[in-house]
Scaffold this active site. Structure first.
Site, mmCIF file in Angstrom:
data_model
loop_
_atom_site.group_PDB
_atom_site.id
_atom_site.type_symbol
_atom_site.label_atom_id
_atom_site.label_comp_id
_atom_site.label_asym_id
_atom_site.label_seq_id
_atom_site.Cartn_x
_atom_site.Cartn_y
_atom_site.Cartn_z
ATOM 1 N N ARG A 106 -0.959 3.247 5.691
ATOM 2 C CA ARG A 106 -1.882 2.429 5.034
ATOM 3 C C ARG A 106 -2.711 1.855 5.999
ATOM 4 N NH1 ARG A 106 -0.725 -2.754 1.400
ATOM 5 N NH2 ARG A 106 -1.231 -3.645 3.660
ATOM 6 N N CYS A 108 -5.866 -1.363 5.906
ATOM 7 C CA CYS A 108 -6.319 -2.332 4.979
ATOM 8 C C CYS A 108 -7.788 -3.065 5.759
ATOM 9 C CB CYS A 108 -5.446 -3.511 4.680
ATOM 10 S SG CYS A 108 -5.961 -4.769 3.645
#
Length: 129
Positions: A106, A108
């Site tokens: 991931r 962000c």
């Protein structure tokens, strides 16, 4: 031209913008970015950032399911876009609950603004092999 297939499902929000809900290229599915929009009403869901994050992940899972995938189980990479990093911990709580013990890779980032002035948007890559 490459061998790709645009994906369309009623299980995720649709729009009249010039992009597909997802594009499958072989065993890889690229899922477009979604905000917390209910596909049945095409409205941003009420609720806090946790509930909105859950809705976004449900939208992504619906696109993966459309091609015969196993929802979030097949997701290998996610990008999270937040308009306020103060929401980071709450998004992580909802995200962690939806993905469980083996979350995907991931990124962000905080952005200045998202369509419809939503606070969170996610896109994803799924492996269907």
């Amino acid at each position: 031209m490459s061998d790709t297939d645009p994906i369309e499902t009623d299980g995720a929000p649709s729009n009249d913008n010039p992009y597909s809900q997802g594009v499958q290229a072989g065993d890889t599915l690229y899922v477009s970015g979604y905000g917390p929009v209910d596909p049945e009403t095409d409205e941003v869901v009420d609720g806090d950032i946790r509930e909105q994050t859950e809705r976004v992940l449900e939208n992504i899972a619906a696109v993966v399911d459309e091609v015969g995938g196993d929802g979030l189980e097949d997701v290998v990479k996610v990008t999270v876009y937040l308009t306020d990093l103060e929401d980071y911990d709450a998004v992580n709580e909802a995200y962690g609950a939806m993905f469980g013990e083996e979350p995907p890779a991931r990124v962000c980032v905080e952005v200045s603004r998202l369509p419809e002035d939503v606070r969170v948007e996610l896109d994803a890559i799924a492996y269907l092999g």
